[in-house]
Design a protein around this motif. Structure first.
Motif, PDB file in Angstrom:
ATOM      1  N   ALA A   1     -62.536  -2.163  42.655  1.00  0.00           N
ATOM      2  CA  ALA A   1     -63.827  -2.328  41.975  1.00  0.00           C
ATOM      3  C   ALA A   1     -64.774  -3.171  42.840  1.00  0.00           C
TER       4      ALA A   1
ATOM      5  N   VAL B   1     -64.683  -7.808  40.412  1.00  0.00           N
ATOM      6  CA  VAL B   1     -64.024  -8.467  39.282  1.00  0.00           C
ATOM      7  C   VAL B   1     -63.180  -9.653  39.765  1.00  0.00           C
TER       8      VAL B   1
ATOM      9  N   GLN C   1     -68.476  -0.185  29.417  1.00  0.00           N
ATOM     10  CA  GLN C   1     -68.735   0.647  30.606  1.00  0.00           C
ATOM     11  C   GLN C   1     -68.303   2.087  30.343  1.00  0.00           C
TER      12      GLN C   1
ATOM     13  N   THR D   1     -64.482   4.709  30.677  1.00  0.00           N
ATOM     14  CA  THR D   1     -63.325   3.814  30.606  1.00  0.00           C
ATOM     15  C   THR D   1     -62.447   4.145  29.406  1.00  0.00           C
ATOM     16  N   SER D   2     -61.201   3.700  29.502  1.00  0.00           N
ATOM     17  CA  SER D   2     -60.325   3.849  28.342  1.00  0.00           C
ATOM     18  C   SER D   2     -60.743   2.853  27.253  1.00  0.00           C
TER      19      SER D   2
ATOM     20  N   LEU E   1     -71.609  -3.480  36.484  1.00  0.00           N
ATOM     21  CA  LEU E   1     -70.982  -4.677  35.911  1.00  0.00           C
ATOM     22  C   LEU E   1     -71.983  -5.816  35.707  1.00  0.00           C
TER      23      LEU E   1
ATOM     24  N   GLU F   1     -53.304  -1.578  27.818  1.00  0.00           N
ATOM     25  CA  GLU F   1     -53.992  -1.128  29.031  1.00  0.00           C
ATOM     26  C   GLU F   1     -53.129  -1.497  30.245  1.00  0.00           C
TER      27      GLU F   1
ATOM     28  N   LEU G   1     -52.463  -1.483  33.792  1.00  0.00           N
ATOM     29  CA  LEU G   1     -53.320  -1.183  34.948  1.00  0.00           C
ATOM     30  C   LEU G   1     -52.439  -0.988  36.180  1.00  0.00           C
TER      31      LEU G   1
HETATM   32  N1  GSH Z   1     -58.800  -0.333  32.290  1.00  0.00           N
HETATM   33  C1  GSH Z   1     -59.908   0.438  31.802  1.00  0.00           C
HETATM   34  C2  GSH Z   1     -61.237  -0.280  32.049  1.00  0.00           C
HETATM   35  C3  GSH Z   1     -61.621  -0.361  33.496  1.00  0.00           C
HETATM   36  C4  GSH Z   1     -62.837  -1.255  33.643  1.00  0.00           C
HETATM   37  O1  GSH Z   1     -63.834  -1.052  32.950  1.00  0.00           O
HETATM   38  N2  GSH Z   1     -62.737  -2.298  34.437  1.00  0.00           N
HETATM   39  C5  GSH Z   1     -63.824  -3.241  34.493  1.00  0.00           C
HETATM   40  C6  GSH Z   1     -63.349  -4.625  34.120  1.00  0.00           C
HETATM   41  S1  GSH Z   1     -61.708  -5.035  34.678  1.00  0.00           S
HETATM   42  C7  GSH Z   1     -64.389  -3.234  35.881  1.00  0.00           C
HETATM   43  O2  GSH Z   1     -63.722  -2.871  36.809  1.00  0.00           O
HETATM   44  N3  GSH Z   1     -65.616  -3.652  36.057  1.00  0.00           N
HETATM   45  C8  GSH Z   1     -66.189  -3.823  37.358  1.00  0.00           C
HETATM   46  C9  GSH Z   1     -67.118  -2.755  37.808  1.00  0.00           C
HETATM   47  O3  GSH Z   1     -67.230  -1.723  37.123  1.00  0.00           O
HETATM   48  O4  GSH Z   1     -67.721  -2.920  38.862  1.00  0.00           O
HETATM   49  C10 GSH Z   1     -59.932   1.820  32.411  1.00  0.00           C
HETATM   50  O5  GSH Z   1     -59.088   2.128  33.246  1.00  0.00           O
HETATM   51  O6  GSH Z   1     -60.777   2.645  32.016  1.00  0.00           O
END
Ligand code: GSH
Length: 340
Positions: free
Chosen positions: A45, A48, A155, A158-159, A183, A228, A230
């Motif tokens: 990403a 984060v 977002q 996303t899940s 973000l 979740e 990951l």
């Molecule tokens: N684990 C979920 C959510 C993933 C997600 O939204 N992650 C966020 C927070 S950990 C993220 O990466 N945000 C940073 C970005 O989008 O730049 C998925 O796989 O869909």
């Protein structure tokens, strides 16, 4: 199209035999590509804290970044040979499907739908997480059950979105999603009061809250509404690469289970424990079975550390407890099958 005559075929074999260091196909297209390039291209990403975020010197830090490094250390003998590719929640899967990246480690949840329909598979879990809600204390809400009619910043792609819908359906409540991809924008929208709650993996909410100067003005609601897990994601159809990625993760867990760390790994080379000897390539042919050097796991442990070291360096420092992310010998879910 061209045809090889028998003579040319023999010449080609002779050339191949004379150049043993030239890439003999390993049976894994991804492994061959990574070796030929000399770097692993890993999707993260890049935004984060605790997962993947460049430090003041531009070095990518976090548990996802270190998961990429584990694979680079195993395959190339050098944890630094990683090129980090920044991906979004929406383009991460296409980046992997198209071959732009070799591996995706981007706070990405392992689900049946993703694994069965995207041509991708999950080789390991580096963080057992769950969806949570962050609110401002001023909202006066203490539980997600009091959030009927709420607007929720989430977002897209996303899940998290799916987890919220299920939760509201089960509890016969309504919510309005505010979908924001970026973000920084979603966080700014939440801070500016455009939504009542910000929802994502609770790890990211905890670290976001911890990095606010007025962190006591925020509350992480007690409900964790989904699982979740990951993890590390690869393309389907390259089983050897899948094995390499999966066992790179297991090696870090096995090392923690047996108290082998970056600090003591050199002394551990003299250990008489057969499990440690096989892990470190002192005996057995574990590396060879994977198509790697005997020192594949040694290089991970020496250069990146065992799973607990990686966790502490990236996550403990942000004040997030280890909880179910401990190794199984300490009551958690991280468990390595036998390395034999
Ligand atoms: N684990 C979920 C959510 C993933 C997600 O939204 N992650 C966020 C927070 S950990 C993220 O990466 N945000 C940073 C970005 O989008 O730049 C998925 O796989 O869909």
């Amino acid at each position: 199209m061209f045809r090889l005559t028998v003579g040319a075929g023999l010449l080609a074999s002779a050339l191949l035999a004379a150049l043993p260091a030239m890439a003999q196909p390993s049976g894994s297209a991804t492994l061959d590509a990574v070796k030929a390039r000399g770097t692993l291209i890993c999707g993260v990403a890049g935004a984060v804290p605790g997962f993947s975020l460049p430090d003041s010197q531009g070095i990518m830090r976090g548990i996802d970044a270190d998961s990429c490094r584990n694979v680079a250390a195993a395959v190339l003998g050098d944890a630094n040979k990683v090129k980090f590719a920044v991906t979004t929640t929406q383009n991460r899967f296409t980046a992997l499907q198209s071959g732009e990246i070799d591996l995706l480690v981007r706070s990405t949840t392992w689900t049946l739908g993703r694994e069965a329909s995207l041509g991708l598979e999950f080789a390991g879990v580096n963080y057992y997480d769950g969806t949570g809600f962050l609110v401002k204390k001023a909202l006066g809400v203490k539980s997600a059950k009091e959030m009927d009619g709420a607007t929720i910043c989430v977002q897209p792609g996303t899940s998290t979105e799916l987890a919220i819908s299920d939760y509201y359906r089960v509890n016969k409540m309504k919510f309005t999603p505010i979908l924001i991809q970026d973000l920084a924008e979603i966080q700014a929208a939440f801070l500016a009061g455009r939504c009542d709650a910000y929802s994502t993996d609770s790890s990211a909410l905890a670290t976001f809250r911890a990095t606010q100067t007025n962190k006591d003005d925020f509350l992480l609601l007690p409900e964790i509404i989904s699982k979740e897990p990951l993890g590390y994601v690869v393309r389907k159809g390259d089983d050897k690469w899948f094995d390499i990625v999966r066992w790179s993760y297991f090696a870090t867990v096995a090392a923690e289970e047996m108290d082998v760390s970056s600090k003591n790994v050199d002394e551990m080379l003299a250990s008489t424990n057969p499990d440690i000897r096989r892990l470190l390539g002192v005996e057995g042919e574990m590396g060879k079975s994977l198509g790697l050097d005997a020192k594949w796991a040694y290089n991970i442990i020496k250069q990146v550390g065992n799973f607990g070291e990686t966790w502490d360096r990236n996550i403990t420092v942000l004040g997030v407890p280890r909880g179910i992310n401990a190794v199984w010998t300490k009551g958690g879910l991280h468990y390595a099958p036998p390395i034999r």
